[in-house]
Scaffold this motif. Structure first.
Motif, PDB file in Angstrom:
ATOM      1  N   ASN A  26     -15.795 -20.122 -73.562  1.00 36.96           N
ATOM      2  CA  ASN A  26     -14.778 -20.131 -72.509  1.00 36.96           C
ATOM      3  C   ASN A  26     -14.909 -21.412 -71.689  1.00 36.96           C
ATOM      4  O   ASN A  26     -15.688 -21.489 -70.744  1.00 36.96           O
ATOM      5  N   SER A  27     -14.162 -22.442 -72.032  1.00 35.43           N
ATOM      6  CA  SER A  27     -14.257 -23.736 -71.353  1.00 35.43           C
ATOM      7  C   SER A  27     -13.416 -23.748 -70.076  1.00 35.43           C
ATOM      8  O   SER A  27     -12.382 -23.082 -69.985  1.00 35.43           O
ATOM      9  N   ALA A  28     -13.849 -24.515 -69.090  1.00 35.92           N
ATOM     10  CA  ALA A  28     -13.077 -24.694 -67.862  1.00 35.92           C
ATOM     11  C   ALA A  28     -11.963 -25.702 -68.132  1.00 35.92           C
ATOM     12  O   ALA A  28     -12.209 -26.786 -68.670  1.00 35.92           O
TER      13      ALA A  28
ATOM     14  N   SER B 216     -20.644 -23.414 -69.254  1.00 33.82           N
ATOM     15  CA  SER B 216     -19.946 -23.702 -70.508  1.00 33.82           C
ATOM     16  C   SER B 216     -19.613 -25.191 -70.547  1.00 33.82           C
ATOM     17  O   SER B 216     -20.443 -26.030 -70.234  1.00 33.82           O
ATOM     18  N   SER B 217     -18.390 -25.534 -70.913  1.00 31.62           N
ATOM     19  CA  SER B 217     -17.990 -26.931 -71.020  1.00 31.62           C
ATOM     20  C   SER B 217     -16.600 -27.086 -70.419  1.00 31.62           C
ATOM     21  O   SER B 217     -16.016 -26.122 -69.903  1.00 31.62           O
ATOM     22  N   PHE B 218     -16.071 -28.305 -70.465  1.00 31.10           N
ATOM     23  CA  PHE B 218     -14.734 -28.584 -69.935  1.00 31.10           C
ATOM     24  C   PHE B 218     -13.809 -29.005 -71.071  1.00 31.10           C
ATOM     25  O   PHE B 218     -14.234 -29.653 -72.033  1.00 31.10           O
TER      26      PHE B 218
ATOM     27  N   LEU C  58     -17.915 -33.464 -62.710  1.00 30.93           N
ATOM     28  CA  LEU C  58     -18.005 -32.307 -63.598  1.00 30.93           C
ATOM     29  C   LEU C  58     -19.389 -32.264 -64.241  1.00 30.93           C
ATOM     30  O   LEU C  58     -19.842 -33.239 -64.824  1.00 30.93           O
ATOM     31  N   ILE C  59     -20.045 -31.118 -64.100  1.00 33.42           N
ATOM     32  CA  ILE C  59     -21.341 -30.905 -64.749  1.00 33.42           C
ATOM     33  C   ILE C  59     -21.195 -29.674 -65.627  1.00 33.42           C
ATOM     34  O   ILE C  59     -21.076 -28.550 -65.139  1.00 33.42           O
TER      35      ILE C  59
END
Length: 311
Positions: free
Chosen positions: A230-232, A257-259, A276-277
């Motif tokens: 579930n990525s942002a 998670s990831s972006f 963004l981290i």
């Protein structure tokens, strides 16, 4: 690009450099050995994680272990000279001097000495203990590299756990971990404190933390505890950026998670400063580096001989 010679290969180069009988300082020995190995500038500049030069570190360890078995003499402080055993090793092992070749020559009281029968030709009847040692350790790596490699393996193993555990906790717990991490990095003002916002009115902001010691500048934080799949996305990042407008000097959007690509592209050009981290590896590296949710199990001290003491 040709690989940097292994520690074992440098054990051949070092006595070859000294074969003419000259005395060389360690600095000069390193320089001549690097030249003999035909290393270019890029190879000479490669670093270990501890910032030591890989090639020079291997040469120093090669010289140290050759001295340990009296293949090199130390006629005076910081000086190296080939000994008769060194000439013998070059004659008997023209294609390379392995650790197996050196261990039978170790002094009787040296724990590194191989347990086995030494013949006049320096051959060795290796015992099961020695075999186990050789199969367990990559002797192409010098002792410093073996230590760093072992530490990296431990960190790699541990690094998978914090994110997995965080994904199983509630959102408030993850927000507290994020605050602990930012405070460990140096945010939070004099007292290392941050404030939580009201979830019903936060408009995409979970926490606020001071950026400077006096609390004059604020940083907003959005913490999303997502599963790996579930990525942002951009809408969430854009909403967070909007909450920063005219209220904070910047913000951290942090997720387990990831972006998405759209989210990272937007953050790159947004007028608000949004950092963004994301990604399990990056977040895990940060919590381990700054000691959040992990503990020091053991501290390892490495030592080297103090030449000034014996001057």
């Amino acid at each position: 690009m040709t690989a940097i010679p292994s520690w074992e290969q440098f054990r051949q180069h070092v006595p070859e450099v000294l074969a003419s009988g000259q005395n060389l300082s360690l600095h000069a020995l390193k320089a001549k050995t690097l030249d003999k190995a035909n290393l270019n500038d890029l190879q000479r500049a490669q670093l270990l994680s501890s910032s030591q030069l890989i090639a020079e570190n291997r040469i120093a360890w090669a010289a140290s272990y050759l001295s340990r078995v009296d293949a090199l003499d130390r006629p005076q402080k910081g000086q190296y000279k080939i000994a008769s055993k060194g000439h013998d090793l070059l004659t008997q092992h023209p294609n390379g001097i392995s650790e197996k070749d050196l261990r039978p020559l170790a002094k009787v009281d040296d724990k590194w000495r191989a347990k086995g029968k030494i013949t006049e030709t320096l051959s060795l009847d290796i015992s099961p203990v020695a075999d186990a040692y050789d199969s367990a350790v990559d002797t192409n790596l010098d002792p410093t590299e073996q230590t760093e490699h072992g530490i990296e393996q431990i960190i790699r193993r541990v690094s998978t756990e914090p994110i997995r555990r965080l994904q199983g906790k509630d959102p408030d717990f993850f927000e507290r971990v994020v605050m602990d991490l930012l405070i460990a990095i140096g945010y939070g003002g004099v007292h290392g404190k941050g404030a939580a916002t009201q979830h019903t009115k936060d408009k995409g902001v979970d926490r606020i933390i001071d950026q400077d010691a006096l609390g004059l500048r604020k940083v907003y934080i959005q913490a999303k505890r997502y599963k790996d799949f579930n990525s942002a996305g951009r809408p969430e990042v854009q909403k967070f950026a909007g909450a920063l407008r005219e209220k904070a000097d910047g913000g951290f959007f942090i997720t387990t998670s990831s972006f998405t690509t759209d989210a990272t592209d937007y953050a790159r050009v947004a007028p608000e400063r949004v950092i963004l981290i994301g990604g399990p590896q990056l977040l895990a590296q940060l919590v381990i580096k700054y000691g959040v949710s992990v503990k020091n199990e053991e501290t390892i001290h490495t030592v080297d001989l103090d030449e000034d003491y014996f001057a």
